[in-house]
Motif scaffolding. Structure first.
Motif, PDB file in Angstrom:
ATOM      1  N   GLN A 226       0.811  -1.210   0.000  1.00 58.58           N
ATOM      2  CA  GLN A 226       0.000   0.000   0.000  1.00 58.58           C
ATOM      3  C   GLN A 226       0.848   1.266   0.000  1.00 58.58           C
ATOM      4  OE1 GLN A 226      -2.673  -0.239   3.344  1.00 58.58           O
ATOM      5  NE2 GLN A 226      -3.348  -2.323   2.857  1.00 58.58           N
ATOM      6  N   HIS A 227       2.124   1.142   0.304  1.00 58.14           N
ATOM      7  CA  HIS A 227       2.984   2.316   0.448  1.00 58.14           C
ATOM      8  C   HIS A 227       4.060   2.407  -0.630  1.00 58.14           C
ATOM      9  CE1 HIS A 227       1.255   2.917   4.483  1.00 58.14           C
ATOM     10  NE2 HIS A 227       1.399   1.618   4.647  1.00 58.14           N
ATOM     11  N   VAL A 228       4.385   1.308  -1.286  1.00 54.60           N
ATOM     12  CA  VAL A 228       5.410   1.320  -2.329  1.00 54.60           C
ATOM     13  C   VAL A 228       4.747   1.686  -3.649  1.00 54.60           C
ATOM     14  CG1 VAL A 228       7.217   0.011  -3.487  1.00 54.60           C
ATOM     15  CG2 VAL A 228       6.716  -0.424  -1.072  1.00 54.60           C
ATOM     16  N   LYS A 229       5.124   2.826  -4.214  1.00 51.87           N
ATOM     17  CA  LYS A 229       4.525   3.327  -5.457  1.00 51.87           C
ATOM     18  C   LYS A 229       5.552   3.242  -6.576  1.00 51.87           C
ATOM     19  CE  LYS A 229       1.550   6.555  -2.926  1.00 51.87           C
ATOM     20  NZ  LYS A 229       1.157   7.976  -2.739  1.00 51.87           N
ATOM     21  N   PHE A 230       5.149   2.606  -7.666  1.00 53.41           N
ATOM     22  CA  PHE A 230       6.027   2.425  -8.820  1.00 53.41           C
ATOM     23  C   PHE A 230       5.682   3.445  -9.907  1.00 53.41           C
ATOM     24  CE2 PHE A 230       6.128  -1.598  -6.649  1.00 53.41           C
ATOM     25  CZ  PHE A 230       7.438  -2.042  -6.795  1.00 53.41           C
ATOM     26  N   ASP A 231       6.705   3.844 -10.647  1.00 51.07           N
ATOM     27  CA  ASP A 231       6.496   4.705 -11.805  1.00 51.07           C
ATOM     28  C   ASP A 231       6.031   3.849 -12.977  1.00 51.07           C
ATOM     29  OD1 ASP A 231       6.836   7.343 -13.229  1.00 51.07           O
ATOM     30  OD2 ASP A 231       8.194   6.077 -14.410  1.00 51.07           O
ATOM     31  N   ALA A 232       4.973   4.293 -13.626  1.00 54.14           N
ATOM     32  CA  ALA A 232       4.368   3.484 -14.686  1.00 54.14           C
ATOM     33  C   ALA A 232       5.276   3.344 -15.897  1.00 54.14           C
ATOM     34  CB  ALA A 232       3.030   4.085 -15.099  1.00 54.14           C
ATOM     35  N   VAL A 233       6.166   4.305 -16.131  1.00 53.26           N
ATOM     36  CA  VAL A 233       7.012   4.296 -17.340  1.00 53.26           C
ATOM     37  C   VAL A 233       8.332   3.580 -17.078  1.00 53.26           C
ATOM     38  CG1 VAL A 233       8.165   5.732 -19.062  1.00 53.26           C
ATOM     39  CG2 VAL A 233       5.939   6.425 -18.132  1.00 53.26           C
ATOM     40  N   SER A 234       9.057   4.045 -16.080  1.00 52.16           N
ATOM     41  CA  SER A 234      10.387   3.480 -15.829  1.00 52.16           C
ATOM     42  C   SER A 234      10.338   2.160 -15.071  1.00 52.16           C
ATOM     43  CB  SER A 234      11.239   4.486 -15.057  1.00 52.16           C
ATOM     44  OG  SER A 234      10.686   4.716 -13.762  1.00 52.16           O
ATOM     45  N   GLY A 235       9.279   1.914 -14.287  1.00 56.08           N
ATOM     46  CA  GLY A 235       9.183   0.704 -13.477  1.00 56.08           C
ATOM     47  C   GLY A 235       9.879   0.796 -12.154  1.00 56.08           C
ATOM     48  N   ASP A 236      10.597   1.889 -11.895  1.00 55.11           N
ATOM     49  CA  ASP A 236      11.250   2.082 -10.604  1.00 55.11           C
ATOM     50  C   ASP A 236      10.251   2.627  -9.586  1.00 55.11           C
ATOM     51  OD1 ASP A 236      13.657   1.212 -11.669  1.00 55.11           O
ATOM     52  OD2 ASP A 236      14.201   3.226 -12.351  1.00 55.11           O
ATOM     53  N   TYR A 237      10.619   2.613  -8.305  1.00 56.44           N
ATOM     54  CA  TYR A 237       9.693   3.033  -7.268  1.00 56.44           C
ATOM     55  C   TYR A 237      10.195   4.311  -6.605  1.00 56.44           C
ATOM     56  CZ  TYR A 237      12.899   0.829  -3.897  1.00 56.44           C
ATOM     57  OH  TYR A 237      13.990   0.481  -3.152  1.00 56.44           O
ATOM     58  N   TYR A 238       9.233   5.079  -6.097  1.00 56.74           N
ATOM     59  CA  TYR A 238       9.541   6.328  -5.410  1.00 56.74           C
ATOM     60  C   TYR A 238       9.936   6.044  -3.960  1.00 56.74           C
ATOM     61  CZ  TYR A 238       7.275   8.707  -9.336  1.00 56.74           C
ATOM     62  OH  TYR A 238       6.944   9.170 -10.584  1.00 56.74           O
ATOM     63  N   PRO A 239      10.684   6.940  -3.347  1.00 56.73           N
ATOM     64  CA  PRO A 239      10.975   6.773  -1.910  1.00 56.73           C
ATOM     65  C   PRO A 239       9.676   6.701  -1.107  1.00 56.73           C
ATOM     66  CG  PRO A 239      12.365   8.474  -2.856  1.00 56.73           C
ATOM     67  CD  PRO A 239      11.369   8.110  -3.917  1.00 56.73           C
ATOM     68  N   ILE A 240       9.688   5.891  -0.076  1.00 52.94           N
ATOM     69  CA  ILE A 240       8.488   5.627   0.715  1.00 52.94           C
ATOM     70  C   ILE A 240       8.344   6.726   1.759  1.00 52.94           C
ATOM     71  CG2 ILE A 240       7.328   3.976   2.222  1.00 52.94           C
ATOM     72  CD1 ILE A 240       9.116   1.806   0.874  1.00 52.94           C
ATOM     73  N   VAL A 241       7.237   7.464   1.686  1.00 50.89           N
ATOM     74  CA  VAL A 241       6.909   8.506   2.668  1.00 50.89           C
ATOM     75  C   VAL A 241       5.797   7.960   3.553  1.00 50.89           C
ATOM     76  CG1 VAL A 241       6.136  10.870   3.018  1.00 50.89           C
ATOM     77  CG2 VAL A 241       7.584  10.309   1.049  1.00 50.89           C
ATOM     78  N   TYR A 242       6.029   7.941   4.853  1.00 51.17           N
ATOM     79  CA  TYR A 242       5.096   7.321   5.794  1.00 51.17           C
ATOM     80  C   TYR A 242       4.713   8.319   6.877  1.00 51.17           C
ATOM     81  CZ  TYR A 242       3.202   3.955   9.143  1.00 51.17           C
ATOM     82  OH  TYR A 242       2.389   3.279  10.003  1.00 51.17           O
ATOM     83  N   PHE A 243       3.411   8.529   7.048  1.00 48.52           N
ATOM     84  CA  PHE A 243       2.900   9.392   8.116  1.00 48.52           C
ATOM     85  C   PHE A 243       2.743   8.538   9.373  1.00 48.52           C
ATOM     86  CE2 PHE A 243       1.431  11.499   4.249  1.00 48.52           C
ATOM     87  CZ  PHE A 243       1.876  12.796   4.480  1.00 48.52           C
ATOM     88  N   ASN A 244       3.577   8.826  10.342  1.00 46.15           N
ATOM     89  CA  ASN A 244       3.669   7.984  11.530  1.00 46.15           C
ATOM     90  C   ASN A 244       2.946   8.655  12.696  1.00 46.15           C
ATOM     91  OD1 ASN A 244       4.333   6.196  13.524  1.00 46.15           O
ATOM     92  ND2 ASN A 244       6.526   6.200  13.121  1.00 46.15           N
ATOM     93  N   ASP A 245       1.809   8.096  13.090  1.00 49.53           N
ATOM     94  CA  ASP A 245       1.071   8.575  14.267  1.00 49.53           C
ATOM     95  C   ASP A 245       0.814   7.445  15.253  1.00 49.53           C
ATOM     96  OD1 ASP A 245      -0.684   7.112  12.773  1.00 49.53           O
ATOM     97  OD2 ASP A 245      -2.345   8.555  12.901  1.00 49.53           O
ATOM     98  N   TYR A 246       1.706   6.445  15.233  1.00 53.57           N
ATOM     99  CA  TYR A 246       1.482   5.267  16.061  1.00 53.57           C
ATOM    100  C   TYR A 246       1.442   5.609  17.548  1.00 53.57           C
ATOM    101  CZ  TYR A 246       2.134   0.709  18.203  1.00 53.57           C
ATOM    102  OH  TYR A 246       1.979  -0.414  18.983  1.00 53.57           O
ATOM    103  N   TRP A 247       2.288   6.523  17.983  1.00 53.58           N
ATOM    104  CA  TRP A 247       2.371   6.846  19.403  1.00 53.58           C
ATOM    105  C   TRP A 247       1.406   7.958  19.808  1.00 53.58           C
ATOM    106  CZ3 TRP A 247       4.568   3.163  21.899  1.00 53.58           C
ATOM    107  CH2 TRP A 247       5.584   2.421  21.307  1.00 53.58           C
ATOM    108  N   ASN A 248       0.509   8.349  18.913  1.00 50.38           N
ATOM    109  CA  ASN A 248      -0.543   9.305  19.257  1.00 50.38           C
ATOM    110  C   ASN A 248      -1.696   8.545  19.900  1.00 50.38           C
ATOM    111  OD1 ASN A 248       1.063  11.185  18.042  1.00 50.38           O
ATOM    112  ND2 ASN A 248      -0.257  11.561  16.297  1.00 50.38           N
ATOM    113  N   LEU A 249      -1.819   8.636  21.203  1.00 49.63           N
ATOM    114  CA  LEU A 249      -2.856   7.899  21.915  1.00 49.63           C
ATOM    115  C   LEU A 249      -4.226   8.510  21.661  1.00 49.63           C
ATOM    116  CD1 LEU A 249      -1.059   7.348  25.354  1.00 49.63           C
ATOM    117  CD2 LEU A 249      -1.067   5.864  23.337  1.00 49.63           C
ATOM    118  N   GLN A 250      -5.238   7.663  21.662  1.00 47.28           N
ATOM    119  CA  GLN A 250      -6.605   8.127  21.402  1.00 47.28           C
ATOM    120  C   GLN A 250      -7.079   9.097  22.489  1.00 47.28           C
ATOM    121  OE1 GLN A 250      -8.303   7.315  18.569  1.00 47.28           O
ATOM    122  NE2 GLN A 250      -6.367   6.343  17.996  1.00 47.28           N
ATOM    123  N   LYS A 251      -6.600   8.920  23.692  1.00 45.31           N
ATOM    124  CA  LYS A 251      -7.040   9.807  24.779  1.00 45.31           C
ATOM    125  C   LYS A 251      -6.491  11.219  24.623  1.00 45.31           C
ATOM    126  CE  LYS A 251      -3.189   8.630  27.854  1.00 45.31           C
ATOM    127  NZ  LYS A 251      -2.812   8.117  29.193  1.00 45.31           N
TER     128      LYS A 251
END
Length: 595
Positions: A226-251
């Motif tokens: 879901q996070h690895v995006k490939f270029d349709a022409v070259s077939g290479d992939y873009y650097p993976i950018v990840y929004f990290n909110d794992y330690w954001n508690l619901q409270k």
């Protein structure tokens, strides 16, 4: 904001220690599954690849130590295009180094930026758009000569989070009064039983994964695909950018309402290793559970909060011990379940067993199931309780004869179920002792039940009479349910025997209870849960005392209908002895006649 906008939500029970630990073990299993998928072949074929064509490994479009610029825009538009709007530009950072772990304010490759933003109008949403471009390029496609598709990485997500607030319309059934806030009552009348409210968290981390794996398009295992995006022409992939909110508690989320004037946001940029990114991606993976209702996702977030708090606040040694003991607890729980099924499946005689306790157990499981359905508990808990009820119903077929009476039908259509006691239960003295035990038990049970019902009606608010009946029965069973274990103690006392009990199953359950005792006083738990563990221990120690005073008799028939003495050999020996005695007697008579 929390003080000025109180929420009347459904009361949440304190998280169970085993739910927290089992959640951790479940996520460890997901991580192991992801690792195994790495070693497997392609998961799903790429529809764009011709059949039979070889798949060529791709490369990262941004090489190691690439100089890049970061543009961060915050807008109410989900698809951003207003690059010339300086008000939308939240952060611009020049000459970042891809894969650099030594620069930054603290020498860890991380940078921070803090800013307060205006509140979106009409309860709208805010989106963050992050662009990474190679140094010297611009993310605006309209700028000819400064924009390059293969030199630009884009990622976006919604900053605010919509959460459900449920209004409980409870009241005292006798007086009709409620302790709820009048303002909350008005909001429930205008918005219905559920209100969708936008919430905000002031922290967010943007990670760029330091990874140069030769990914093959169509073979990236989930949930990484879901996070690895490939270029349709070259077939290479873009650097993976990840929004990290794992330690954001619901409270820590708070509602966006009229009491707020600005929305603070502290944005952090950090590099992230591939291994840690796999952990975060596995934690946030929800694709296998798309069939569950939306409420289950919110409950899952609350369960994850318990895991996060345990990881943050628990001593590492205690946490490791808890995980090990939890694995042992799960093994004992499985063995107790297996031996319980085996015991009742191979049981031939009901002598010494309390059939009434089995029937009462079915009633108790049914009350618990109806109660959790009425209170909209977690879907997984509902399924587990339902399976337990089915097992209790199956036990009924083992302790009683169940037949269909097709002659006396209900309403002339539905055959009538007829339950009769088995002969091994009626013909023995067990039925007499069982009836006697429940007779004595009723002298204490009915007065306690009446007092608890009156207390629940006078001092506790309910949604209606149906909810009152369920909550009253559930609370009573939770408080005094252990009393139903005492009839078996009485039968053991009268029969002076414990050979008929499923000792393997009882031993495994007792070990689990001792483990519960340990963590009930180490981990924060409700007091009623601690008392429940203690009273179960008392009952089991009484069982152990009865096992000690009622010694094992090899001539006594056990729960499988066998004993430690081979009665067939005894009968044969007795016949031989009788024959020899008869021969000797006849010989003596003959000698007397000859004399």
């Amino acid at each position: 904001a929390n003080a000025q906008d109180p929420q009347q939500q459904q009361p949440q029970q304190a998280p169970n220690a085993w739910q927290v630990i089992k959640g951790v073990l479940f996520r460890i299993f997901i991580i192991w599954a992801i690792s195994s998928w790495f070693r497997r072949g392609p998961a799903t074929p790429d529809p764009n690849t011709p059949a039979g064509a070889p798949r060529v490994p791709s490369r990262n479009l941004f090489a190691k130590d690439t100089l890049m610029d970061m543009y961060v825009y915050v807008s109410q538009e989900e698809v951003f295009s207003d690059f010339n709007n300086t008000d939308a530009l939240f952060w611009f950072h020049r000459d970042l180094v891809y894969g650099d772990w030594t620069t930054g304010e603290d020498g860890d490759g991380c940078y921070q930026n803090y800013k307060e933003m205006d509140i979106p109008k009409q309860n709208g949403s805010l989106y963050i758009h992050v662009y990474f471009t190679k140094s010297g390029f611009n993310p605006d496609p309209k700028r000819k000569g400064q924009y390059r598709r293969l030199a630009t990485v884009h990622a976006s997500r919604m900053l605010n989070k919509f959460k459900r607030r449920k209004f409980l319309k409870t009241k005292n059934l006798l007086t009709g009064e409620t302790e709820a806030d009048p303002e909350m009552i008005k909001r429930s009348e205008s918005h219905g039983p559920v209100e969708i409210i936008s919430h905000w968290h002031p922290n967010l981390t943007v990670n760029m994964v330091d990874d140069h794996t030769a990914w093959v398009k169509g073979s990236v295992p989930p949930p990484l695909d879901q996070h690895v995006k490939f270029d349709a022409v070259s077939g290479d992939y873009y650097p993976i950018v990840y929004f990290n909110d794992y330690w954001n508690l619901q409270k820590d989320y708070y509602p966006i309402n009229e009491t707020l004037t600005k929305l603070p946001l502290r944005l952090t940029f950090c590099p992230l290793s591939l291994w840690r990114w796999q952990l975060y991606a596995a934690q946030n993976a929800r694709s296998p559970w798309n069939f569950l209702p939306e409420d289950t996702y919110e409950q899952s977030d609350e369960d994850q909060d318990s895991v996060k708090v345990a990881l943050l606040e628990t001593n590492p040694y205690l946490l490791g011990l808890t995980i090990v003991v939890s694995i042992v607890h799960s093994i004992f729980e499985f063995l107790a379940f297996k031996n319980d099924i085996q015991f009742w499946n191979s049981r031939q005689s009901l002598e010494g067993l309390s059939v009434r306790s089995i029937i009462f157990g079915v009633f108790q499981s049914l009350v618990v199931l109806l109660y959790i359905l009425d209170n909209e508990t977690n879907f997984v808990v509902q399924v587990s309780v339902f399976i337990g009820l089915l097992i209790d119903l199956w036990k009924i077929t083992k302790v009683m004869d169940v037949k269909l009476d097709r002659e006396n039908k209900i309403a002339g259509v539905i055959p009538k179920l007829v339950f009769t006691d088995k002969s091994t239960y009626v013909e023995s003295s067990t039925k007499i002792y069982d009836d006697m035990a429940f007779k004595y038990l009723s002298w204490f049970l009915y007065p306690l039940f009446g007092c608890y019902a009156v207390y629940s009606l006078l001092y506790v608010e309910h949604k209606g009479w149906y909810s009152w009946v369920l909550s009253m029965l559930y609370g009573f069973l939770l408080t005094f349910g252990f009393i139903t274990m005492t009839p078996q103690l009485f039968i053991n006392y009268k029969m002076k025997s414990v050979a008929h009990l499923p000792w393997r199953m009882l031993t495994y359950k007792a070990l689990n209870t001792f483990i519960d005792d340990l963590f009930a006083f180490v981990i924060k738990m409700p007091m009623m849960y601690r008392i429940g563990c203690l009273r179960d221990d008392v009952v089991f120690f009484i069982y152990l005392y009865q096992r000690w005073i009622y010694r094992v008799d090899p001539n006594r028939v056990n729960e499988f209908g066998t004993s430690g003495v081979d009665h067939s050999q005894n009968n044969t020996a007795a016949e031989v002895t009788s024959s020899e005695s008869t021969a000797v007697t006849n010989k003596s008579d003959g000698e007397k006649k000859n004399d």
